[in-house]
Design a protein around this motif. Structure first.
Motif: not given
Length: 493
Positions: A151-169
């Protein structure tokens, strides 16, 4: 370099148990190697003869150091749930699988900081956090098999990004093993650490080309105690955008998901599952809206108010609000079940794209029209294409364009590529929103990145992974003989 029994002997001595090494060099192990050579869509297939499963960063370090010294190409692999061929070999690279690196190292309930091995499965981590009244900030349809390292290696986004932001954050720190075996220990648990370059960001989304993630420190929010889900029927994409604006305005801080599904995608889910539809009549578009908060009465009142407002303003033609957890899961199944159902007929061409919201659905319509004009869509076996569906994350301007087929067909691919990428480029979008480049999109990166950016990426790759790996497959050589290194050498850039 040619893989030999001598190389295999080294790895067996290093890893010890037989389950940590799948050896197809010394003996035939085709059946055991098959799951590691093929992606889950059955679109990409490699020919690895060796799979290694280290259990620690130290073992990973010794593997990569040896491979680097002996010019042996490797492919990092987690749950192998990717969609662009990034986690399977192109030829006979060694697969280094992280499944045995599955320890939860620590959790701080005060700060919400979780530290885990890269091989931990997303759903299991979320279950662990649920017991601590916390939630993992990432949610994917493949959560039952995907691993956090991938997930980290691909910077997966998914269903919760709107609320919790991306893995970069959300990622606070990483432990990474570099191609030469160096272990980078940057497992910070701090939200603030402004001392020089934030190197960890290079590895988030790098797709295993400059190092293998072995440990992750990530910030996990408090688990919401009140979750509401509404399922809406709409007559146009303009109405979808209006509904999203209203949801942001009326739900504000409790809005956690706003998902789009077109009528074609929902028809296909219904045809495969035969489940009762959430709404009585069919609609051209559907949206799933979720809120997550701490006050059930307050949140339910706001969601009810939104539905009434959308109906009164004639933005939606129908809608339903889940009354309990069972109904919540049922409504979500109409969104999360799309990828599996679209594969029912054979194969699926999948495009994960970022497009400015106003233009987002036009690509689905243009693709459908293009394939119809080419006479590739139909109801019988003579037509390879079953249908064209669009769904995705409206809050992230992320479209999943899916072309469901009875079989993978060169005629279909010729109509789709580079048409899709050219269309996205003209509309100032990105050819990869959350799935990465892998093998599928490697040749098309220039549609989303400038020459300067591509040059910088290649320089970063060559800095971390400078070894040139010769190959017996002559057509892989680049004309300028760039150094591909040992890490996923035939992908990404």
């Amino acid at each position: 370099m040619q893989l030999t029994e001598g190389h295999v002997a080294f790895f067996k001595e290093l890893l010890g148990t037989e389950s940590a090494v799948i050896d197809g060099v010394s003996a035939d192990a085709s059946a055991d190697l098959e799951p590691f050579n093929t992606d889950w869509m059955r679109k990409y297939r490699g020919r690895t003869r060796l799979v290694l499963k280290p259990k620690s960063a130290e073992e990973m370090s010794r593997i990569l150091k040896y491979c680097n010294e002996n010019m042996l190409a490797v492919v990092p692999q987690g749950g192998n749930s990717g969609l662009v061929g990034g986690s399977v070999p192109v030829f006979d690279e060694i697969v280094v699988n992280t499944a045995r690196m599955n320890k939860i190292r620590s959790f701080d309930p005060v700060s919400g900081t979780l530290v885990v091995d890269a091989g931990c499965i997303l759903e299991l981590m979320d279950q662990f956090l649920a017991e601590k009244n916390h939630i993992f900030p990432l949610d994917l349809g493949a959560k039952g098999s995907c691993q956090i390292g991938g997930n980290v290696a691909t910077n997966a986004g998914g269903l919760r990004l709107l609320r919790y932001g991306s893995l970069h954050g959300n990622v606070l720190g990483l432990e990474v093993v570099l191609p030469d075996g160096t272990v980078v220990d940057d497992l910070s648990r701090l939200r603030k650490n402004n001392t020089g370059y934030d190197i960890k960001q290079l590895f988030i989304g790098s797709e295993g080309t400059i190092g293998i993630v072995t440990g992750i420190s990530i910030l996990c929010p408090q688990r919401p105690s009140a979750v509401n889900v509404a399922f809406l029927g709409l007559e146009s994409f303009d109405k979808v955008q209006s509904a999203y604006r209203e949801a942001k305005q009326q739900l504000s801080e409790i809005l956690s998901a706003f998902e789009l599904m077109d009528g074609q995608s929902q028809d296909m889910v219904h045809n495969v599952t035969n489940n009762k539809r959430p709404l009585e009549n069919s609609h051209p578009f559907y949206c799933l809206v979720e809120t997550s908060g701490s006050n059930a009465e307050h949140d339910n009142e706001k969601m009810q108010g939104l539905l009434e407002s959308l109906l009164n303003k004639e933005i939606i033609t129908d809608g339903v609000l889940a009354q309990d957890e069972t109904q919540v899961r049922s409504l979500w199944s109409w969104r999360e079940g799309i990828p599996e159902c679209l594969g029912h007929w054979g194969g699926v061409y999948k495009y994960d794209l970022s497009i400015p919201l106003a233009d987002l659905y036009q690509l689905v319509e243009d693709t459908r029209e293009r394939l119809a004009l080419a006479r590739l869509i139909g109801d019988d076996e003579s037509n390879p294409v079953v249908g064209v569906a669009g769904y995705g994350h409206i809050g992230d301007s992320n479209l999943h364009l899916n072309v469901a087929t009875r079989r993978f067909d060169p005629l279909v691919e010729k109509e789709l590529e580079p048409f899709v990428y050219e269309w996205v480029s003209r509309h100032n979008g990105s050819i990869s929103a959350e799935h990465g480049l892998g093998l599928q999109k490697k040749s098309y990166i220039a549609y989303s990145r400038s020459e300067t950016m591509i040059k910088l990426m290649k320089e970063i790759k060559q800095h971390f992974d400078p070894v040139y790996v010769p190959t017996r497959f002559r057509y892989v050589y680049r004309t300028d003989r760039e150094q591909n290194g040992i890490m996923n050498p035939y992908k990404y850039i």
